[in-house]
Design a protein around this motif. Structure first.
Motif, PDB file in Angstrom:
ATOM      1  N   ARG A  83       0.808  -1.224   0.000  1.00  0.00           N
ATOM      2  CA  ARG A  83       0.000   0.000   0.000  1.00  0.00           C
ATOM      3  C   ARG A  83       0.840   1.272   0.000  1.00  0.00           C
ATOM      4  O   ARG A  83       0.296   2.380   0.014  1.00  0.00           O
ATOM      5  CB  ARG A  83      -0.925   0.005   1.219  1.00  0.00           C
ATOM      6  N   TRP A  84       2.151   1.134  -0.010  1.00  0.00           N
ATOM      7  CA  TRP A  84       3.032   2.300   0.011  1.00  0.00           C
ATOM      8  C   TRP A  84       3.501   2.660  -1.398  1.00  0.00           C
ATOM      9  O   TRP A  84       3.722   1.798  -2.235  1.00  0.00           O
ATOM     10  CB  TRP A  84       4.254   2.036   0.889  1.00  0.00           C
ATOM     11  N   GLU A  85       3.655   3.948  -1.616  1.00  0.00           N
ATOM     12  CA  GLU A  85       4.186   4.436  -2.879  1.00  0.00           C
ATOM     13  C   GLU A  85       4.976   5.713  -2.629  1.00  0.00           C
ATOM     14  O   GLU A  85       4.565   6.573  -1.849  1.00  0.00           O
ATOM     15  CB  GLU A  85       3.055   4.725  -3.868  1.00  0.00           C
ATOM     16  N   ASN A  86       6.124   5.818  -3.282  1.00  0.00           N
ATOM     17  CA  ASN A  86       6.939   7.028  -3.176  1.00  0.00           C
ATOM     18  C   ASN A  86       7.273   7.535  -4.578  1.00  0.00           C
ATOM     19  O   ASN A  86       7.715   6.775  -5.432  1.00  0.00           O
ATOM     20  CB  ASN A  86       8.236   6.751  -2.416  1.00  0.00           C
ATOM     21  N   ARG A  87       7.049   8.818  -4.799  1.00  0.00           N
ATOM     22  CA  ARG A  87       7.319   9.437  -6.094  1.00  0.00           C
ATOM     23  C   ARG A  87       8.273  10.608  -5.894  1.00  0.00           C
ATOM     24  O   ARG A  87       8.004  11.517  -5.114  1.00  0.00           O
ATOM     25  CB  ARG A  87       6.027   9.960  -6.729  1.00  0.00           C
ATOM     26  N   THR A 112       5.140  10.917  -0.698  1.00  0.00           N
ATOM     27  CA  THR A 112       4.954   9.564  -0.195  1.00  0.00           C
ATOM     28  C   THR A 112       3.475   9.347   0.092  1.00  0.00           C
ATOM     29  O   THR A 112       2.832  10.180   0.739  1.00  0.00           O
ATOM     30  CB  THR A 112       5.769   9.331   1.095  1.00  0.00           C
ATOM     31  N   ARG A 113       2.943   8.223  -0.420  1.00  0.00           N
ATOM     32  CA  ARG A 113       1.519   7.915  -0.247  1.00  0.00           C
ATOM     33  C   ARG A 113       1.324   6.588   0.485  1.00  0.00           C
ATOM     34  O   ARG A 113       2.122   5.668   0.323  1.00  0.00           O
ATOM     35  CB  ARG A 113       0.806   7.816  -1.607  1.00  0.00           C
ATOM     36  N   TYR A 114       0.212   6.524   1.233  1.00  0.00           N
ATOM     37  CA  TYR A 114      -0.236   5.258   1.810  1.00  0.00           C
ATOM     38  C   TYR A 114      -1.673   5.054   1.365  1.00  0.00           C
ATOM     39  O   TYR A 114      -2.555   5.865   1.669  1.00  0.00           O
ATOM     40  CB  TYR A 114      -0.159   5.263   3.331  1.00  0.00           C
ATOM     41  N   TYR A 115      -1.920   3.975   0.606  1.00  0.00           N
ATOM     42  CA  TYR A 115      -3.248   3.703   0.065  1.00  0.00           C
ATOM     43  C   TYR A 115      -4.052   2.832   1.025  1.00  0.00           C
ATOM     44  O   TYR A 115      -3.542   1.878   1.618  1.00  0.00           O
ATOM     45  CB  TYR A 115      -3.139   2.974  -1.275  1.00  0.00           C
ATOM     46  N   PHE A 116      -5.337   3.168   1.134  1.00  0.00           N
ATOM     47  CA  PHE A 116      -6.269   2.327   1.863  1.00  0.00           C
ATOM     48  C   PHE A 116      -6.908   1.349   0.891  1.00  0.00           C
ATOM     49  O   PHE A 116      -6.813   1.491  -0.311  1.00  0.00           O
ATOM     50  CB  PHE A 116      -7.343   3.182   2.546  1.00  0.00           C
ATOM     51  N   GLY A 148      -6.108  12.091  -0.694  1.00  0.00           N
ATOM     52  CA  GLY A 148      -6.543  12.151  -2.076  1.00  0.00           C
ATOM     53  C   GLY A 148      -7.346  10.931  -2.476  1.00  0.00           C
ATOM     54  O   GLY A 148      -7.455   9.954  -1.717  1.00  0.00           O
ATOM     55  N   ASN A 149      -7.894  10.982  -3.672  1.00  0.00           N
ATOM     56  CA  ASN A 149      -8.698   9.886  -4.218  1.00  0.00           C
ATOM     57  C   ASN A 149      -8.420   9.735  -5.704  1.00  0.00           C
ATOM     58  O   ASN A 149      -8.170  10.722  -6.405  1.00  0.00           O
ATOM     59  CB  ASN A 149     -10.193  10.145  -4.019  1.00  0.00           C
TER      60      ASN A 149
END
Length: 263
Positions: A83-87, A112-116, A148-149
């Motif tokens: 669920r992690w992403e880094n750009r 850095t994002r954490y997706y649900f 965000g969505n």
């Protein structure tokens, strides 16, 4: 190529202050990527691709304060794990006349994002550094956290929108350093025209309590040429709301044509 009189920018006495921001950016990216690399040791070769990115180089045409032709570079790297992403991305424009450098535009950004679950809603932390004499600033530094969505409109179109709050640091040319609370809103539309061609439109608004709001629109079309090589055309328009100093204009644009290598 026409430049305003005495257009060459002199260095500010405190011009080294942004060094802390760049060093912090490099440290954050390095720490994130190092942690990601350690996590990757548990991944089997059959897993989806974890790392991806691109390096691009080309020419750009600038209008506004410094109308000119210049060299341009855009690079980014992305890491995804569960669920992690880094750009992380870098954008650089070099403008010169004869032997005198009139403007160097540099943008460094890491998000850095954490997706649900499902993977359409996320929270993020974003840091962006702009050294932009095109717009009359020695530098911008914005640190934002928010959510965000991602909406999949159909099989070929998607919409990614986000909003957050944080702080913005500015050093305008000719004005005093300032730090103020800020809010950031962004919407990105992506349309896969064909299997190898993509259209993107991203609009960002950085709103500050100091009323020096910044609005940016980036329109791009990317198509694959051969293997990992692609051609990318983009148009960036930036509008800054701050007291106009001398010949600095509020609206500046950059049109680029880049040869991109994806990996």
């Amino acid at each position: 190529m026409i430049f305003p009189k005495n257009s060459q920018i002199t260095l500010h006495p405190n011009y080294n202050k942004p060094t802390r921001a760049i060093a912090g950016f490099i440290f954050i990216v390095g720490l994130t990527l190092s942690t990601c690399a350690l996590a990757n040791t548990t991944i089997t070769p059959k897993k989806p691709k974890i790392w991806s990115g691109s390096a691009a180089f080309g020419y750009s045409s600038v209008t506004g304060t410094y109308p000119s032709l210049s060299l341009n570079s855009k690079d980014w790297i992305r890491w995804q794990y569960h669920r992690w992403e880094n750009r992380a991305r870098l954008s650089y424009n070099y403008t010169a006349a004869a032997t005198s450098v009139f403007a160097n535009r540099l943008v460094l950004q890491n998000q850095t994002r954490y997706y649900f679950k499902p993977k359409v809603h996320y929270v993020f932390g974003d840091i962006r550094y702009d050294r932009n004499p095109f717009d009359g600033y020695y530098y911008h530094l914005a640190e934002i956290i928010g959510e965000g969505n991602i909406i999949h409109l159909n099989k070929t179109m998607s919409l990614d929108y986000q909003g957050g709050v944080g702080a913005q640091e500015d050093q305008p040319i000719g004005l005093k350093y300032q730090s103020n609370p800020a809010a950031r809103l962004a919407v990105e539309y992506e349309w896969h025209l064909t299997r190898h061609a993509t259209f993107r439109e991203k609009v960002t608004a950085l709103l500050s309590t100091a009323n020096n709001n910044t609005y940016e629109s980036v329109t791009s079309v990317q198509t694959r040429l051969y293997g990992p090589l692609s051609l990318q055309l983009s148009y960036t328009a930036t509008y800054n709301e701050f007291p106009v100093i001398s010949y600095y204009k509020k609206l500046n644009t950059i049109t680029t044509a880049d040869l991109m290598y994806k990996f």
